[in-house]
Design a protein around this motif. Structure first.
Motif, PDB file in Angstrom:
ATOM      1  N   LEU A  34       0.843  -1.193   0.000  1.00 21.86           N
ATOM      2  CA  LEU A  34       0.000   0.000   0.000  1.00 21.86           C
ATOM      3  C   LEU A  34       0.881   1.246   0.000  1.00 21.86           C
ATOM      4  O   LEU A  34       0.640   2.204  -0.741  1.00 21.86           O
ATOM      5  CB  LEU A  34      -0.895  -0.021   1.227  1.00 21.86           C
ATOM      6  N   ARG A  35       1.919   1.214   0.792  1.00 20.43           N
ATOM      7  CA  ARG A  35       2.859   2.333   0.845  1.00 20.43           C
ATOM      8  C   ARG A  35       3.467   2.617  -0.522  1.00 20.43           C
ATOM      9  O   ARG A  35       3.536   3.765  -0.977  1.00 20.43           O
ATOM     10  CB  ARG A  35       3.989   1.972   1.820  1.00 20.43           C
ATOM     11  N   ALA A  36       3.889   1.532  -1.169  1.00 17.68           N
ATOM     12  CA  ALA A  36       4.520   1.696  -2.481  1.00 17.68           C
ATOM     13  C   ALA A  36       3.529   2.280  -3.481  1.00 17.68           C
ATOM     14  O   ALA A  36       3.858   3.170  -4.261  1.00 17.68           O
ATOM     15  CB  ALA A  36       5.060   0.356  -2.962  1.00 17.68           C
ATOM     16  N   LEU A  37       2.273   1.782  -3.434  1.00 27.02           N
ATOM     17  CA  LEU A  37       1.273   2.282  -4.382  1.00 27.02           C
ATOM     18  C   LEU A  37       0.976   3.751  -4.114  1.00 27.02           C
ATOM     19  O   LEU A  37       0.868   4.558  -5.041  1.00 27.02           O
ATOM     20  CB  LEU A  37      -0.013   1.464  -4.266  1.00 27.02           C
ATOM     21  N   GLU A  38       0.857   4.095  -2.834  1.00 28.97           N
ATOM     22  CA  GLU A  38       0.562   5.502  -2.515  1.00 28.97           C
ATOM     23  C   GLU A  38       1.687   6.396  -3.013  1.00 28.97           C
ATOM     24  O   GLU A  38       1.448   7.499  -3.507  1.00 28.97           O
ATOM     25  CB  GLU A  38       0.368   5.662  -1.007  1.00 28.97           C
ATOM     26  N   ALA A  39       2.917   5.899  -2.895  1.00 24.33           N
ATOM     27  CA  ALA A  39       4.045   6.694  -3.381  1.00 24.33           C
ATOM     28  C   ALA A  39       3.962   6.874  -4.887  1.00 24.33           C
ATOM     29  O   ALA A  39       4.161   7.969  -5.414  1.00 24.33           O
ATOM     30  CB  ALA A  39       5.347   6.013  -3.009  1.00 24.33           C
ATOM     31  N   ARG A  40       3.647   5.787  -5.590  1.00 28.64           N
ATOM     32  CA  ARG A  40       3.525   5.900  -7.042  1.00 28.64           C
ATOM     33  C   ARG A  40       2.447   6.905  -7.409  1.00 28.64           C
ATOM     34  O   ARG A  40       2.621   7.716  -8.315  1.00 28.64           O
ATOM     35  CB  ARG A  40       3.121   4.547  -7.622  1.00 28.64           C
ATOM     36  N   GLU A  41       1.341   6.831  -6.678  1.00 22.48           N
ATOM     37  CA  GLU A  41       0.230   7.724  -7.002  1.00 22.48           C
ATOM     38  C   GLU A  41       0.664   9.175  -6.815  1.00 22.48           C
ATOM     39  O   GLU A  41       0.360  10.050  -7.616  1.00 22.48           O
ATOM     40  CB  GLU A  41      -0.950   7.416  -6.103  1.00 22.48           C
ATOM     41  N   ARG A  42       1.419   9.399  -5.744  1.00 17.57           N
ATOM     42  CA  ARG A  42       1.853  10.759  -5.454  1.00 17.57           C
ATOM     43  C   ARG A  42       2.766  11.280  -6.551  1.00 17.57           C
ATOM     44  O   ARG A  42       2.750  12.445  -6.891  1.00 17.57           O
ATOM     45  CB  ARG A  42       2.618  10.746  -4.127  1.00 17.57           C
TER      46      ARG A  42
END
Ligand code: HEM
Ligand SMILES: Nc1ncnc2c1ncn2[C@@H]1O[C@H](COP(=O)(O)OP(=O)(O)OP(=O)(O)O)[C@@H](O)[C@H]1O
Ligand SMILES: Nc1ncnc2c1ncn2[C@@H]1O[C@H](COP(=O)(O)OP(=O)(O)OP(=O)(O)O)[C@@H](O)[C@H]1O
Ligand SMILES: [Mg+2]
Ligand SMILES: [Mg+2]
Lengths: 242, 51, 212, 218, 218, 212
Positions: free
Chosen positions: A232-240
C-alpha cells in the motif's frame, strides 16, 4: 528452489495463501484436542489438585514466548545479512504474538501461584526472567512503532534484537545468581524424578504442538498483513509521483 | 462436567485469561488483516492493479 | 575530475525521487542545482555526501570525501564563534581559523556565543566552517538563506577563491548567487517516474501481481 | 576525537549544559525515598544500597538523550558523520564524555548520599567500588540506546524503555555487590561479573551504536 | 482551547507521541527496585506504597518537558501566544492533556504494579484513591515548572530539579495516605490535605505558568 | 490606519538594537523591512507582535492583534497538512481551510504528515496558516526562505489578495518578493547609538558614576 526466493513477496504470498488453510485447520484441531483432553479428561494431581490443569496452557505459552524471540533473532539476522525483507517483516509480525505468549505465561503463573505459593507474585528467577522478556518485547514493538521509514525501522529493531538477546541471556544468569527461587524445574526433562506422569504428559505434548501451530498460523497471517501494508505504501508513493 | 473442587476459580480464571488473550490476539490479527486488505483493494481499484 | 555522478537514483523515505542523474565536476568548476520545491535537491546532496545510500548508479568522489553544509549549521548555542569554528577545524585536522573569520567578516563577533547571533550571522558562521575543512569538494544546500546582499557577495567571493585554488562546489539554491560562471543543472527532467510494473529493483517494486 | 571529547566536556560544564544536574537528580531521588517509605532507620539502612544503585541508574538514564539529540537537531551529527573521523570513534568519545560528566560524579557523590539513608559503615567502600566498575557500562549501553532513538522527536521515554532492560544485569550485580558489602559478605563474584559486563559492553557496543547512527541519518 | 486539548491528545497518541511510555517507565521503575533491594517479600511489602508513589512521581516528571518544549521548538508557542485565546487557557488545556495522558494512566496502572511489590490487599484501594487525588496536582505543578524552563535547550534535568521540591508535599501526603491505608490505619487527614493541595494548585498555578511563559518568550 | 509605530526603540538580550523607528500602515498597504544581517528586523517584528515589550515608543495595533509568522512554522511533524491547518483555523475561530490549501497549492499534499514535506513545502504550509487566521495585519519574517520562484509567486498573489481585501502586511526580507507596490523601509539609519552617559532610560544606563 531455495528459501531466498521467499524474499520475493509474490512468491511468499502465493505459498502462504496455499498453506494457510492447512496450518490453520491443523492448529485448531491440535489445540482443541490438547486443551479439551487436558481440561476434561485428566485426573487431579495428588498435591496440586485441579490446578495442575493449568499446566496445559502455562507450559506451552512459556515455551512459545521464548521460541518466538528465538525466531525473531534468526529472522533479524537473516535481514541484516541478506537484506531479506520478508524475513524482517516476519520478525515484526511475531513480536506481538510472543508478547501475548509471555503475558499468558505470566498471568497463568500468577494465578497458579496464588494457591500454590500463597502469593500472586514472587521474585523467582524464572518468573523474573519472563518479566524481563516482556520488557524486551515491549521495547522492540515500541521501536517499530516509533520509526516510520520501514527499512530504517527494520535495521534498528534488528540491531536491538541482536544486542537484546545477548543481554537477555546475561539477565537470566544475573537473576539466577540473585535469587534461587521456588519454581518447578523442567518437568519434561529426561530426569526420572522430575518427570510428570504420562497421564499429564500426552495432552501436554499435544497442546504444545497446538501452540506451535497457532504461532505459525498467526505469523503467516500477520506477515501477509505487513506485506500488504508495504504494498500500500509503495502504491501511494507511485500515485503521489504520477 | 469435570470436578474442579476448591480450585475452580483458579483453573477457570487461568483458562479464561488465556482464552481472552488468545482471542484478543486472533481478533486483532484478523481485523488488521481485513483492514489492510480493504485499504489495499481500494487503492488498487483507484490506480489500476499495478499503479 | 573531482566529482563524477553517473545515472544516480535517489530515494527519500524508501520512495524513488530522482532517477538517472548524471554530471561531472572538474577542479575549478561550480554546479548549481535548481528545481521546484520538493524535487529532491536536498536528497541528492545528502546522497552525494554519503549520508544516505543511492538506490542505483555510481559516484566518483575525492578520496578524502566532501564538505557538506545542510539546512542546519551545526553550531552550539553556548559556544562562542571562535570556539565553534576551532572545534570544526580540529575535527578536520586544521588549525588556523583566522582566514575563515576574516572571509566571512566575523571578527567583530568572534567572542559572541552563537545563540546571540541573528539568523544571517549564524549562517555566515556556518559557511565559515567550510573554509576550515580543507576539503576540495563543497556540497551546499541553500547556502544563502537569510543572508543580506553584502553577505551573499562575501559568500560568492569565498566560492570563487575556493574554485580558483582548484576546488569544486555543488550547490542547491532558489535565488541568484551572482556566480555567473557556474553551470546550472535543472533537476526537473530527472523526476523519478513510477517504475514500470515489475521492473524496479527494490523490494517495493516486486509486488506487482502478488495479490492477483 | 580528543577535540570532540573536549568540546562535549566544555558544553556540559557551560550554563545549561547539564553537568551537576544529574548529580542533583540523584540527590533528589535519594531524598524522596524516605518521604515515600517513611523515616525508619532500620528499613532505610536495609534498602540503602539498592536505592542508591537504582537512583544512580535513573539519573544516568535521564541524561542519555543529551548524548546525540542536541547534535542531531543542530546538524552537527550530519557533519560529524561526513568528517574524517570514524563514527565508532565519535560514539566512543561521546560515551566517555557522558561517563566523565555523569557516571564519575555519581560514583563520587553516592557515599555522601549513603549517609542520608543510614548506609552501614562497611558498605561505603563497596558501594563506591561497584559504582566505579558499573557506571561505564551504563554510559556505553545508554549511548547505544541514544543512537537507536536519535532520529525520533523527544525519544526520551522510548529511550528509557529500550535501555532499562539492558541495564538489569548491571544493576543486579552492582546492587548485589553493594548489598553484600554492606552486610559483610563476600563480594568477589558480583564484582567480577560487573567488570566483565563493563569490559564486554565497552568493547562491543560502540560498533552497534555507530551502525544505528548510520541507519538513522539516512 | 478544546481544539488545543484535542490536538495535544492526538499528538500524544500518535506514534512517538509518548502516550503509554510514561506508564512503561512507571512499570520499569517498579521492577528495578526489587533488583536493587533484593527479592524478599516482607521488605518489599513494607516499602511498596512509598516506592509506587515515588515511581509515579518520577514518571510524571519525565514527561513534563514535552508539555511546552516541543511547541517552543517548532514555533507553535510564539503563535499560540499571539492567538486570540488567553495564555492561561492554553496552560490549563496543556495541564489537562498532560494529566489525561500521564496521571490517569498511572493511577489506573498502579494497582497492577502493586502486585509485583507485594502490596498488602488492604492497600490497593487507598493507593488508587491517593493517586487519583494527587496526580492532578503533579500535572499542574509540573506545567508550571515546564513554563519556567521553556526557553532552555534540554532543560529536562533543570526542570526536574525545580519541580521536585514543589512535589514534596504532594508526595508526603499521598504516600502517607497509601501507607496508612495498607497498614489499616485512618487515612482521612492526609487525603484531605492532598485534595486541598490539588484544589489550590489547579486554581492558582495556571496564572503563574502563563506569566512565566510570557517572560520566557520575550 | 491599521498599524502605527511611533518612535519605537527595541532591545535584544537587554541591549538596545533599534531606536526611533516610526511608520504607519493603512489598509491595503504593505511595508518591507530591509537592512543588513543583525540590524534588528526579527526583533522589531517580535516587538510589534507583542512577544516582547518595546524599550520606548508607542504602537497602535488593530484591537484583535496581528498574525505573526516567524522563522519557525509551528508545524507538528506527526500531524498531516490538513490536521495542522485545521488546528490553527480552530484556534482563530475559523473553519474553512480549503481556500488556504488552494492558495498555496497544497491540495495534493493534504494527507501527508508534515515531517515528510520538503523545506519549501513546509514553508508553504506555514504561510497557508496566515490565511486561516482572519487577521487584518500580517507580520512576516523572511516569508520566502526556501521557496522556489513559483511559490514566491503564489505568496505574492496571496499577499495582494490580502491587501485588496483591506488587510496590511509588514515583512522582513532580503530578497525580491515581486511586490512592486510595497513600500520599503531600510532600518540601517535607526541602528541604536550607545546611549550618551547617564542619558538612557533603562536600569543598565544608570550606572555611570556609580563606581567612581
Ligand atoms: C508468573 C509467573 C510464572 C512464570 C513466568 C512461569 C514461567 C514458566 C516457564 C518459563 C516454564 C517452562 C519451563 C520449561 O519448560 O523449561 C514454566 C513451567 C512450569 N511452571 Fe511456571 N511460571 C510461573 C508461575 C508458576 C507457578 C505459580 C507455578 C505453580 C506452582 C508454576 C508451575 C509450573 C510448572 C508445573 C511448570 C512445568 C514444569 C516444566 O516443564 O518446567 N509456574 N513456568
Ligand atoms: N520521510 C519522507 N517520506 C516520504 N517522502 C518524503 C520524506 N521526506 C521528504 N519527502 C519528499 O521527498 C521529496 C524531496 O524532498 P527534498 O527535501 O529533497 O526536496 P528539495 O528539492 O530539497 O525541496 P526544497 O527546495 O523545498 O528544499 C519531497 O517531495 C518531499 O515531500
Ligand atoms: N540574546 C541576545 N543577546 C544579545 N544580542 C543578541 C541576542 N540575540 C540576538 N542579538 C543581536 O541582536 C541583533 C538583532 O538581531 P535580529 O535577529 O533582530 O536581526 P535581523 O535583522 O533579523 O537579522 P537577520 O537578517 O540576520 O535575520 C543582532 O546583531 C544579534 O547579534
Ligand atoms: Mg531542500
Ligand atoms: Mg532575522
Amino acid at each position: 528452489m531455495s528459501i531466498w526466493e521467499y524474499a520475493n513477496p509474490k512468491k511468499f504470498m502465493q505459498t502462504s495463501s496455499w498453506a494457510l488453510p492447512w496450518v490453520t485447520g491443523l492448529a485448531v484441531v491440535t489445540l482443541l484436542t490438547g486443551l479439551v483432553w487436558g481440561f476434561f479428561f485428566t485426573p487431579d494431581d495428588f498435591r496440586q489438585g485441579a490446578t495442575v490443569k493449568i499446566i496445559y496452557i502455562h507450559v506451552p505459552s512459556a515455551m512459545m514466548a521464548i521460541n518466538a524471540w528465538a525466531m525473531m533473532l534468526v529472522t533479524s539476522l537473516i535481514w541484516l545479512i541478506r537484506r531479506h525483507h520478508v524475513s524482517v517483516l516476519a520478525a515484526k509480525a511475531a513480536a506481538p504474538i510472543g508478547m501475548t505468549m509471555t503475558l499468558i505465561a505470566l498471568f497463568t503463573g500468577a494465578i497458579w501461584g496464588q494457591p500454590m505459593w500463597g502469593t500472586w507474585w514472587a521474585w523467582d528467577p524464572r518468573l523474573t526472567s519472563f518479566l524481563i522478556l516482556f520488557l524486551f518485547y515491549l521495547g522492540y514493538i515500541a521501536l517499530w512503532e516509533a520509526v516510520d521509514d520501514p527499512d530504517t525501522a527494520a535495521d534498528l529493531t534488528s540491531v536491538l534484537c541482536l544486542v537484546g538477546s545477548v543481554f537477555a541471556l546475561l539477565s537470566r544468569y544475573a537473576v539466577l545468581f540473585w535469587n534461587q527461587g521456588l519454581h518447578q524445574g523442567a518437568s519434561l526433562s529426561l530426569d526420572k524424578e522430575e518427570h510428570v506422569a504420562d497421564v499429564f504428559a500426552w495432552p501436554l505434548w499435544i497442546s504444545m504442538a497446538g501452540f506451535v501451530l497457532l504461532f505459525i498460523t498467526l505469523v503467516l497471517l500477520r506477515t501477509r498483513t505487513e506485506i500488504r501494508s508495504r504494498r500500500l505504501r509503495a502504491l501511494e508513493a507511485r500515485e503521489r509521483m504520477a | 462436567m469435570v470436578e474442579l473442587g476448591k480450585y475452580a476459580g483458579t483453573v477457570l480464571g487461568a483458562y479464561g485469561v488465556t482464552l481472552a488473550l488468545l482471542l484478543g490476539l486472533v481478533w486483532m490479527t484478523l481485523r488488521q488483516g481485513a483492514k489492510m486488505r480493504k485499504r489495499l483493494e481500494a487503492q488498487e481499484k483507484r490506480m489500476g492493479r499495478n499503479g | 575530475m573531482i566529482l563524477g555522478v553517473h545515472d544516480l537514483a535517489v530515494t527519500r523515505g524508501g520512495i524513488a525521487i530522482l532517477d538517472g542523474v548524471g554530471f561531472g565536476l572538474r577542479a575549478g568548476e561550480a554546479l548549481i542545482l535548481r528545481g521546484p520545491n520538493g524535487i529532491g535537491k536536498t536528497t541528492l546532496l545528502r546522497t552525494v555526501a554519503g549520508l544516505q545510500p543511492p538506490r542505483a548508479g555510481r559516484m566518483e568522489l575525492p578520496p578524502e570525501g566532501a564538505a557538506y553544509a545542510g539546512h542546519a549549521d551545526g553550531l552550539k548555542a553556548t559556544l562562542s564563534v571562535t570556539e565553534n569554528l576551532t572545534f570544526w577545524a580540529r575535527i578536520y585536522g586544521q588549525s588556523d581559523i583566522a582566514p575563515a573569520l576574516a572571509a566571512m567578516e566575523l571578527e567583530a563577533l568572534a567572542g559572541r556565543p552563537a545563540q546571540n547571533l541573528s539568523a544571517g550571522q549564524k549562517r555566515r558562521l556556518g559557511l565559515a566552517r567550510l573554509l576550515v575543512t580543507g576539503r576540495r569538494l563543497w556540497l551546499l544546500d541553500e547556502p544563502t538563506v537569510s543572508l543580506d546582499a553584502a553577505s551573499v557577495g562575501l559568500f560568492a567571493k569565498a566560492v570563487r577563491r575556493h574554485l580558483a585554488s582548484g576546488g569544486a562546489a555543488l550547490m542547491a539554491t532558489h535565488i541568484d548567487l551572482g556566480l555567473d560562471e557556474a553551470r546550472v543543472l535543472d533537476l526537473t527532467p530527472f523526476r523519478a517516474k513510477p517504475a514500470a510494473p515489475g521492473q524496479g529493483g527494490g523490494f517495493d517494486d516486486q509486488f506487482d501481481g502478488a495479490f492477483a | 576525537m580528543l577535540a570532540l571529547l573536549l568540546r562535549d566536556l566544555r558544553l556540559a560544564t557551560r550554563a545549561g549544559g547539564g553537568f551537576g544536574l544529574s548529580l542533583a537528580f540523584f540527590l533528589i531521588v535519594t531524598v524522596l525515598v524516605p518521604f515515600g517509605v517513611g523515616p525508619e532507620g532500620g528499613i532505610l539502612a536495609r534498602i540503602a544500597p539498592g536505592i542508591l544503585w537504582v537512583g544512580a541508574l535513573l539519573s544516568c538514564l535521564l541524561s542519555l538523550d543529551r548524548i546525540f539529540a542536541l547534535d542531531r537537531e543542530d546538524g552537527s551529527l550530519d557533519l560529524l558523520a561526513t568528517a574524517p573521523i570514524p563514527l565508532e570513534g565519535v560514539v566512543a568519545a561521546k560515551a566517555l564524555a557522558h561517563w566523565l560528566t555523569t557516571g564519575l560524579p555519581l560514583t563520587l557523590g553516592a557515599p555522601v548520599l549513603g549517609v542520608l539513608l543510614h548506609l552501614p559503615g562497611s558498605g561505603f567502600a563497596w558501594l563506591t567500588l561497584s559504582l566505579l566498575l558499573g557506571t561505564p557500562a551504563l554510559s556505553v549501553i545508554g549511548t547505544f540506546g541514544a543512537a537507536l532513538t536519535v532520529g525520533l522527536k523527544r525519544g526520551g521515554l522510548l529511550l528509557s524503555l529500550l535501555v532499562l532492560p539492558l541495564y538489569i544485569p548491571t544493576l543486579i550485580f552492582g546492587a548485589e555487590a553493594a548489598r553484600r558489602g554492606s552486610e559483610g559478605l563476600a563480594t568477589a563474584t558480583p564484582l567480577l561479573m560487573l567488570a566483565g559486563i563493563t569490559a564486554g559492553a565497552v568493547a562491543m557496543l560502540p560498533f552497534a551504536s555507530a551502525a544505528a547512527i548510520r541507519v538513522n541519518l539516512r
